[in-house]
Design an enzyme around this catalytic site. Structure first.
Site, short mmCIF file in Angstrom:
data_model
loop_
_atom_site.label_atom_id
_atom_site.label_comp_id
_atom_site.label_asym_id
_atom_site.label_seq_id
_atom_site.Cartn_x
_atom_site.Cartn_y
_atom_site.Cartn_z
N CYS A 82 0.82 -1.21 0.00
CA CYS A 82 0.00 0.00 0.00
C CYS A 82 0.86 1.27 0.00
O CYS A 82 1.55 1.53 -0.98
CB CYS A 82 -0.96 -0.06 1.19
SG CYS A 82 -2.39 1.00 1.01
N HIS B 20 -3.35 -6.05 2.26
CA HIS B 20 -3.27 -6.13 3.72
C HIS B 20 -3.90 -7.46 4.12
O HIS B 20 -4.32 -8.23 3.27
CB HIS B 20 -4.07 -5.00 4.37
CG HIS B 20 -3.64 -3.63 3.97
ND1 HIS B 20 -2.41 -3.12 4.29
CD2 HIS B 20 -4.28 -2.64 3.28
CE1 HIS B 20 -2.31 -1.88 3.82
NE2 HIS B 20 -3.43 -1.57 3.20
N ARG C 97 -12.60 5.15 -3.06
CA ARG C 97 -11.73 4.35 -2.22
C ARG C 97 -12.02 2.89 -2.53
O ARG C 97 -13.17 2.46 -2.53
CB ARG C 97 -11.97 4.68 -0.74
CG ARG C 97 -10.82 4.22 0.10
CD ARG C 97 -10.48 5.09 1.28
NE ARG C 97 -9.32 4.50 1.92
CZ ARG C 97 -8.10 5.02 1.90
NH1 ARG C 97 -7.88 6.16 1.33
NH2 ARG C 97 -7.08 4.39 2.48
#
Lengths: 456, 306
Positions: free
Chosen positions: B121, B256, B155
């Site tokens: 990320c 993640h 997002r």
């Protein structure tokens, strides 16, 4: 006559009665439907109260507002969203149920979801706002800590002079909000220079100065980014709290003894809540009460007799076995619970991880929790929940010996089995995430726990 | 515990950092955790935990050095085999972006000398050429990956499932063996296959599962390999179906989860790569990964990932 408003109130009250009649649990439903008819319903009902108090922050909202409610209720009529339904519709539901369309005496105590705060401020024009803390929590829902704080800064800057802002001095992200306030500000914090709890390897979200982005220097760090800090560059530092705690003593029976200073009055309280995080909750409640001229003696009595809510350290007896429930939902909250548990021995744990919307769909946060510290304290551990295997994996890497039989697919069954395996004098400690807590409640009721949390 | 199996198979590559391996000496892996106090927002610490534990369970010595703002890489006591660089908040990414320029030379050299870097990320974005935020601010990266990221209004938040780039896939199969019995192993393979029958999945070792949460859209330069192809989720940009990047032993991605604990094949692949640099070809001792694969499977089967 405001017909829209009256229709909304009527509909809301009807839904509320229907739910009570059918025994359902939808605490936000009356508000949800009534707001569809009159979007300003909350505002119109809230202004009929004498005062409104908002409590927000990542951890401790429910316990803190319950403490405030308990203290204030001896002198005042209180209206409080005590089941923790903390979006606008939850506030509206509570108002519908408990208030009238006429002016009434009473104080509204509202725990407010971090993301709903701007709207809650606009709707209730609060007299007092409490900011407890700001930690990472369900990043898929709330976003990052800094972006949330920026929103809060804006909210604080719009507050009128008559508002009282109550801020955690030990959280740099919270105390920094004072810079944006035109109103009165009171700080609360812990004065001790040493904490008698095991160390956790912590994740902090505000370790760099919120003002100038330089690294904060801590003389003591209690937990995460909470402690006594100072910026080496711009002079930003922890403000001196007017409401403070010192000589913290945490007992093995999960009770705590603390010396409180409220302005210049000093007194010691023993209360039935564990951990560092609850010291802050009690401090915040003291700060609110003192702002409303409640005497220290009255505060002391009410805190000493407080019993916590809905899975926030709740003791229950089911089938003659003891159960203790701690809600776990984000890294810092969980780490504080684990820290409290690490002071004990021979624990029987059942941990439950769900990833529904209200839990946060991302379970990555479990890797920021410090399970390593409780390994020596645990006798038995089992796991359940929608993402039970993720949690089992976290526990494996923390050093627990797990096997296939330690993981249950079904929450219901995991509780029954864990109780079955439990010796009669032992206590089963259940650590569920939010939606898992709801399942735990259902199961325990079925087993004869008779927990009327929604009526509570 | 003997940590290096199949000694006969091991050979020493001719690499700058390759040292003589004393057959009695223990293997050692030196990890550098980049900016652990700033780039630690999304539970990525689990990747460090996974690498450390999976080495320790095999008797491999591990050191972890935390290197943050103001710390120097070149004066560090250790020659790092493995760098980890996780995700952080936007504002922290700016602080790190500035400091990273001072470490650029050392990091680039490490990559050329085939150290392993896993970046996720925000860390992944800073190893690219640049990150242009939504309001037009340019955050300079260090260009290990010939790629850039542009801030967007959407997002991308969901479980992210990818099929690993075939060139890496074969290396992973070689590096990873699990202790589970053949039968159990093939059962799980079938289960995973079944749940993705329509996707024509070939087996457990060809995919990675994680959770993405980013608004930056990453675009790869024409010569840069992606880490894999998106099966479910957005990946690099939600447009071209790529996810992550690979340059030598530097890996970047949006996964993640934490990624490595529930993708043990990838964890072991990175560990062997990192050890090979110093010790030549390594065959890692297999571990019992039943729990890891159950977690992997459970994540894949969540409805929101489909």
């Amino acid at each position: 006559m405001d017909f829209r408003f009256l229709t909304a109130v009527l509909l809301g009250k009807t839904v509320s009665h229907l739910i009570r009649f059918t025994g359902g649990g939808g605490t936000a439903a009356p508000g949800y439907y009534a707001l569809k008819i009159d979007p300003n319903l909350t505002q119109k009902l809230a202004k009929n109260l004498d005062k409104n108090i908002l409590v927000s922050g990542t951890n401790g909202k429910t316990t803190t507002s319950r403490l405030i409610s308990q203290i204030l209720s001896q002198k005042h009529q209180v209206v409080h969203n005590r089941q923790g339904s903390n979006l606008i519709r939850g506030i509206a539901s509570t108002l519908l149920k408990n208030s009238s369309i006429k002016k009434q005496n009473g104080i509204g105590i509202w725990e407010v979801d971090e993301a709903a705060l701007a709207e809650a401020v606009a709707q209730t024009s609060p007299d007092i706002i409490v900011f407890l803390n700001l930690f990472r929590d369900q990043l898929d829902r709330y976003g990052e800590v800094n972006s949330l704080r920026t929103k809060w800064q804006k909210i604080v800057s719009t507050l009128p002079k008559s508002t009282t802002l109550i801020l955690n001095a030990d959280d740099p992200g919270i105390s920094y909000l004072a810079k944006f306030a035109k109103c009165k500000v009171a700080f609360f914090g812990i004065q001790d220079k040493k904490i008698n709890l095991p160390e956790v390897s912590n994740v902090g979200d505000t370790r760099y100065c919120p003002n100038c982005s330089q690294k904060l220097i801590y003389s003591i760090q209690f937990s995460s980014h909470i402690g006594h800090y100072q910026c080496s560059n711009c002079g930003f530092k922890r403000p001196k709290p007017q409401i403070s705690a010192s000589n913290l003593k945490f007992s093995p029976d999960f009770s705590t003894t603390v010396q409180f200073t409220i302005h210049y009055s000093l007194f010691t309280i023993h209360y039935n809540l564990p951990g560092l995080y609850n010291v802050y909750n009690v401090l915040a409640a003291c700060a609110v009460s003192s702002a409303l001229q409640i005497t220290s003696a009255e505060i002391k009595t009410k805190i000493a007799s407080f019993s916590p809510a809905f899975g926030r350290f709740q003791k229950i007896k089911v089938k003659n076995k003891n159960i203790l429930i701690f809600l776990v939902k984000n890294p810092t909250g969980t780490n504080e619970v684990l820290r409290t548990l690490a002071t004990q021995k021979n624990l029987n744990l059942l941990t439950i991880l769900n990833d529904n919307y209200a839990d946060g769909k991302d379970v990555s946060w479990i890797w920021d929790t410090n399970w390593e510290i409780v390994v020596p304290s645990v006798k038995n551990i089992s796991v359940s929940g929608i993402r039970g295997w993720d949690l089992a994996n976290r526990l494996k890497y923390a050093g627990f010996k797990l096997n296939k039989n330690s993981v249950y697919k079904d929450i219901n069954y995991s509780i029954e089995k864990s109780l079955e395996k439990l010796n009669s004098n032992d206590t089963l400690i259940i650590l569920p995430t939010y939606t898992a807590l709801l399942s735990v409640q259902k199961t325990l009721n079925k087993l004869g726990g008779n927990l009327k949390w929604h009526q509570d | 515990m003997a940590s290096r199996l199949n000694k006969s198979k091991s050979k020493v590559f001719f690499r700058m950092k390759t040292s003589q391996v004393d057959s009695n000496s223990k293997l050692q892996l030196n990890i550098c955790h980049l900016y652990p106090d700033l780039m630690d927002t999304y539970g990525d610490r689990g990747n460090i935990i996974a690498v450390v534990k999976r080495c320790q369970w095999r008797g491999i010595d591990v050191t972890v050095s935390n290197i943050s703002v103001g710390d120097s890489l070149s004066t560090s006591h250790f020659d790092f085999d493995f760098f980890f660089f996780g995700g952080g908040q936007d504002i922290q990414q700016e602080i790190v972006g500035k400091d990273l320029q001072k470490k650029a030379k050392d990091l680039k050299r490490a990559v050329e000398q085939e150290s392993v870097i896993l970046s996720i990320c925000g860390g992944y974005q800073l190893l690219q050429n640049y990150f242009k935020t939504l309001d037009g601010k340019m955050i300079k990266g260090i260009g290990i990956f010939d790629a850039h990221t542009i801030g967007s209004t959407t997002r991308m938040i969901q479980n992210l499932l990818i099929k690993i780039n075939p060139t890496i896939q074969s290396e992973i199969s070689e590096a990873y063996t699990s202790l589970r019995g053949a039968e159990q192993r093939s059962n799980l393979k079938t289960e995973i296959k079944d749940s993705f029958a329509s996707l024509r999945m070939t087996g457990e070792e060809t995919i990675l599962i994680g959770f993405e949460n980013h608004s930056g859209k990453t675009f790869l330069g024409s010569n840069l390999k992606p880490l894999g192809k998106v099966i479910k989720g957005s990946g690099n940009n939600g447009e071209d179906g790529t996810e992550g990047a690979v340059y030598k032993n530097a890996f970047g991605c949006y996964l993640h989860g934490s990624l490595l604990p529930k993708n043990p094949h990838f964890a072991d692949y990175l560990i062997s790569k990192a050890l090979e640099r110093r010790y030549g070809e390594i065959k890692l001792e297999p571990l019992d990964d039943s729990i890891e694969w159950q977690a992997h499977k459970q994540a894949i089967n969540r409805p929101q990932s489909q």
